[in-house]
Design a protein around this motif. Sequence first.
Motif, mmCIF file in Angstrom:
data_model
loop_
_atom_site.group_PDB
_atom_site.id
_atom_site.type_symbol
_atom_site.label_atom_id
_atom_site.label_comp_id
_atom_site.label_asym_id
_atom_site.label_seq_id
_atom_site.Cartn_x
_atom_site.Cartn_y
_atom_site.Cartn_z
ATOM 1 N N ASN A 2 -10.374 0.628 -9.018
ATOM 2 C CA ASN A 2 -9.889 0.351 -10.371
ATOM 3 C C ASN A 2 -8.766 -0.672 -10.276
ATOM 4 O OD1 ASN A 2 -9.054 0.485 -13.063
ATOM 5 N ND2 ASN A 2 -9.337 2.696 -13.189
ATOM 6 N N LEU A 3 -8.860 -1.739 -11.076
ATOM 7 C CA LEU A 3 -7.879 -2.832 -11.005
ATOM 8 C C LEU A 3 -7.214 -3.053 -12.363
ATOM 9 C CD1 LEU A 3 -10.996 -4.106 -10.073
ATOM 10 C CD2 LEU A 3 -9.467 -5.443 -8.672
ATOM 11 N N ILE A 4 -5.899 -3.263 -12.338
ATOM 12 C CA ILE A 4 -5.147 -3.613 -13.544
ATOM 13 C C ILE A 4 -4.230 -4.785 -13.200
ATOM 14 C CG2 ILE A 4 -3.381 -2.874 -15.199
ATOM 15 C CD1 ILE A 4 -4.454 -0.015 -14.889
ATOM 16 N N VAL B 179 0.854 -1.185 0.000
ATOM 17 C CA VAL B 179 0.000 0.000 0.000
ATOM 18 C C VAL B 179 0.891 1.236 0.000
ATOM 19 C CG1 VAL B 179 -1.772 1.301 1.240
ATOM 20 C CG2 VAL B 179 -1.845 -1.215 1.217
ATOM 21 N N TYR B 180 0.602 2.161 -0.898
ATOM 22 C CA TYR B 180 1.409 3.383 -1.026
ATOM 23 C C TYR B 180 0.689 4.561 -0.359
ATOM 24 C CZ TYR B 180 4.569 1.133 -4.350
ATOM 25 O OH TYR B 180 5.507 0.312 -4.939
ATOM 26 N N ASP B 181 1.409 5.235 0.516
ATOM 27 C CA ASP B 181 0.845 6.412 1.190
ATOM 28 C C ASP B 181 1.120 7.697 0.429
ATOM 29 O OD1 ASP B 181 -0.143 4.902 3.349
ATOM 30 O OD2 ASP B 181 1.834 4.915 4.306
ATOM 31 N N HIS B 182 2.046 7.664 -0.497
ATOM 32 C CA HIS B 182 2.422 8.869 -1.235
ATOM 33 C C HIS B 182 2.199 8.657 -2.726
ATOM 34 C CE1 HIS B 182 4.116 10.483 2.449
ATOM 35 N NE2 HIS B 182 4.789 9.355 2.609
ATOM 36 N N ALA B 183 1.380 9.518 -3.319
ATOM 37 C CA ALA B 183 0.983 9.371 -4.721
ATOM 38 C C ALA B 183 2.167 9.430 -5.676
ATOM 39 C CB ALA B 183 -0.037 10.453 -5.087
ATOM 40 N N TYR B 184 3.145 10.284 -5.365
ATOM 41 C CA TYR B 184 4.287 10.410 -6.272
ATOM 42 C C TYR B 184 5.140 9.146 -6.270
ATOM 43 C CZ TYR B 184 3.320 15.343 -7.141
ATOM 44 O OH TYR B 184 2.733 16.520 -7.549
ATOM 45 N N GLU B 185 5.266 8.513 -5.121
ATOM 46 C CA GLU B 185 6.014 7.256 -5.047
ATOM 47 C C GLU B 185 5.282 6.167 -5.825
ATOM 48 O OE1 GLU B 185 7.589 3.961 -1.760
ATOM 49 O OE2 GLU B 185 6.401 5.693 -1.099
ATOM 50 N N PHE B 186 3.954 6.136 -5.681
ATOM 51 C CA PHE B 186 3.126 5.183 -6.418
ATOM 52 C C PHE B 186 3.279 5.407 -7.922
ATOM 53 C CE2 PHE B 186 -1.250 4.053 -8.030
ATOM 54 C CZ PHE B 186 -1.125 2.686 -7.873
ATOM 55 N N GLU B 187 3.237 6.660 -8.326
ATOM 56 C CA GLU B 187 3.358 6.987 -9.751
ATOM 57 C C GLU B 187 4.694 6.523 -10.324
ATOM 58 O OE1 GLU B 187 2.422 10.872 -12.432
ATOM 59 O OE2 GLU B 187 4.035 11.106 -10.961
ATOM 60 N N ARG B 188 5.765 6.762 -9.585
ATOM 61 C CA ARG B 188 7.085 6.342 -10.067
ATOM 62 C C ARG B 188 7.144 4.833 -10.288
ATOM 63 N NH1 ARG B 188 8.918 10.387 -6.467
ATOM 64 N NH2 ARG B 188 9.207 8.866 -4.782
ATOM 65 N N LYS B 189 6.431 4.098 -9.458
ATOM 66 C CA LYS B 189 6.465 2.639 -9.543
ATOM 67 C C LYS B 189 5.652 2.107 -10.716
ATOM 68 C CE LYS B 189 7.973 -1.219 -7.829
ATOM 69 N NZ LYS B 189 9.401 -1.513 -7.645
ATOM 70 N N ILE B 190 4.527 2.767 -11.035
ATOM 71 C CA ILE B 190 3.599 2.156 -11.998
ATOM 72 C C ILE B 190 3.398 2.967 -13.287
ATOM 73 C CG2 ILE B 190 2.355 0.845 -10.242
ATOM 74 C CD1 ILE B 190 0.789 4.001 -11.575
ATOM 75 N N GLU B 191 3.999 4.154 -13.387
ATOM 76 C CA GLU B 191 3.707 5.033 -14.525
ATOM 77 C C GLU B 191 4.013 4.391 -15.875
ATOM 78 O OE1 GLU B 191 4.381 9.679 -15.797
ATOM 79 O OE2 GLU B 191 6.073 8.632 -14.876
ATOM 80 N N GLN B 192 5.142 3.703 -15.990
ATOM 81 C CA GLN B 192 5.521 3.136 -17.278
ATOM 82 C C GLN B 192 4.522 2.086 -17.746
ATOM 83 O OE1 GLN B 192 7.862 4.460 -19.218
ATOM 84 N NE2 GLN B 192 7.053 3.078 -20.776
ATOM 85 N N ILE B 193 3.970 1.326 -16.803
ATOM 86 C CA ILE B 193 2.951 0.329 -17.141
ATOM 87 C C ILE B 193 1.722 1.019 -17.729
ATOM 88 C CG2 ILE B 193 1.334 -1.364 -16.164
ATOM 89 C CD1 ILE B 193 3.525 -1.960 -14.055
ATOM 90 N N LEU B 194 1.310 2.112 -17.097
ATOM 91 C CA LEU B 194 0.123 2.833 -17.555
ATOM 92 C C LEU B 194 0.350 3.497 -18.907
ATOM 93 C CD1 LEU B 194 -0.972 4.521 -14.190
ATOM 94 C CD2 LEU B 194 -1.912 2.456 -15.228
ATOM 95 N N LEU B 195 1.525 4.061 -19.112
ATOM 96 C CA LEU B 195 1.799 4.779 -20.354
ATOM 97 C C LEU B 195 1.885 3.848 -21.560
ATOM 98 C CD1 LEU B 195 4.354 7.510 -19.215
ATOM 99 C CD2 LEU B 195 1.925 7.790 -19.765
ATOM 100 N N GLU C 176 6.601 -8.548 -6.901
ATOM 101 C CA GLU C 176 7.440 -9.721 -6.661
ATOM 102 C C GLU C 176 8.819 -9.450 -7.256
ATOM 103 O OE1 GLU C 176 6.267 -14.243 -6.715
ATOM 104 O OE2 GLU C 176 6.785 -13.615 -8.762
ATOM 105 N N ASP C 177 9.839 -9.519 -6.417
ATOM 106 C CA ASP C 177 11.218 -9.240 -6.843
ATOM 107 C C ASP C 177 11.329 -7.876 -7.523
ATOM 108 O OD1 ASP C 177 11.990 -11.788 -5.927
ATOM 109 O OD2 ASP C 177 11.450 -12.708 -7.840
ATOM 110 N N GLY C 178 10.599 -6.899 -6.968
ATOM 111 C CA GLY C 178 10.664 -5.539 -7.488
ATOM 112 C C GLY C 178 9.822 -5.283 -8.718
ATOM 113 N N LYS C 179 9.162 -6.322 -9.233
ATOM 114 C CA LYS C 179 8.349 -6.185 -10.439
ATOM 115 C C LYS C 179 6.874 -6.065 -10.073
ATOM 116 C CE LYS C 179 7.321 -8.501 -14.834
ATOM 117 N NZ LYS C 179 7.551 -9.723 -15.656
ATOM 118 N N VAL C 180 6.171 -5.110 -10.696
ATOM 119 C CA VAL C 180 4.744 -4.909 -10.431
ATOM 120 C C VAL C 180 3.930 -5.911 -11.239
ATOM 121 C CG1 VAL C 180 2.804 -3.311 -10.610
ATOM 122 C CG2 VAL C 180 5.049 -2.465 -9.905
#
Length: 284
Positions: free
Chosen positions: A69-71, A5-21, A52-56
């Motif tokens: 919203n689920l992906i 669970v991410y408490d900070h939106a910017y940290e969450f974005e850094r982790k998942i942005e490339q997947i979304l783009l 898992e092992d750093g991969k989303v």
Amino acid sequence: MKFKVYDHAYEFERKIEQILLEKEDVYSLFLGVLQAIKAGKYENPFTATIEEDGKVLALFQMTPPQPLNLIFVDETRLEELIDFFIKSMIELEIDVHSIISSKPWAYKVASMWETKTGMPHHLLMKQGVYRLNKVNETLEHSPGAWRYAQESDSPLIEKWFNLFERDAGMPISPIEHVQKRVALFLKDREIFLWEDKGKIVSMMKKSRPTKNGVTVSLVFTPKEERKKGYARTLVASISRELLKDYAFCVLYTDMMNPTSNKIYREIGYEKIADSVHLGFDKSE
């Protein structure tokens, strides 16, 4: 696997942005809401991943009372991921009233959710996700012209907001809530109106801008002004304006409304995905 669970939106974005783009048009809702979370427009947002092992492997986002919203990134392990997701949500006591996602993912989650919790699901809306790259310039235009909504238009927009909710089968928002939202829309110059002979006959808004796209939403024409082409002309005109600043426009349609789907296809929108909004029935 880890449910994080991410408490900070910017940290969450850094982790998942490339997947979304990689599917920016299909995931435009997730991306757009994330931008609003970063801007502080939502209270108590929920953002999480399965890693898992750093991969989303999966990502989740909810802005109560809106749906979760689920992906799912790794579809080869879909059942395993859904099972782990449900166990984690139950352990964390995260309340979920409804979900929105790709049609096959949503129904799979809902089925397994019912098995685990005893809470059956029901269809709230069957949706089509549409994308526009270029407006069909052969369309016949209705009389009138568009303009930005002004503060003096607030009472009418507030009334039409609730009528839009009713037409879409959505819960009717309290007027205080609507007034706050409309005030923000006007402040950000997001509402567009079509006027014919000095009378406002249709409205729409832009929302959820992403890196390359923007969403068209809240398209509404009162019953007495329908079947005159006003909504089609307004959406075509504003979509053309938006494409000056964005590579594409997206919109969600109610697939049970053949008229609106026909109108958007005539403008040049093409369906790129099937999405569903499913609600969960609370056990007594």
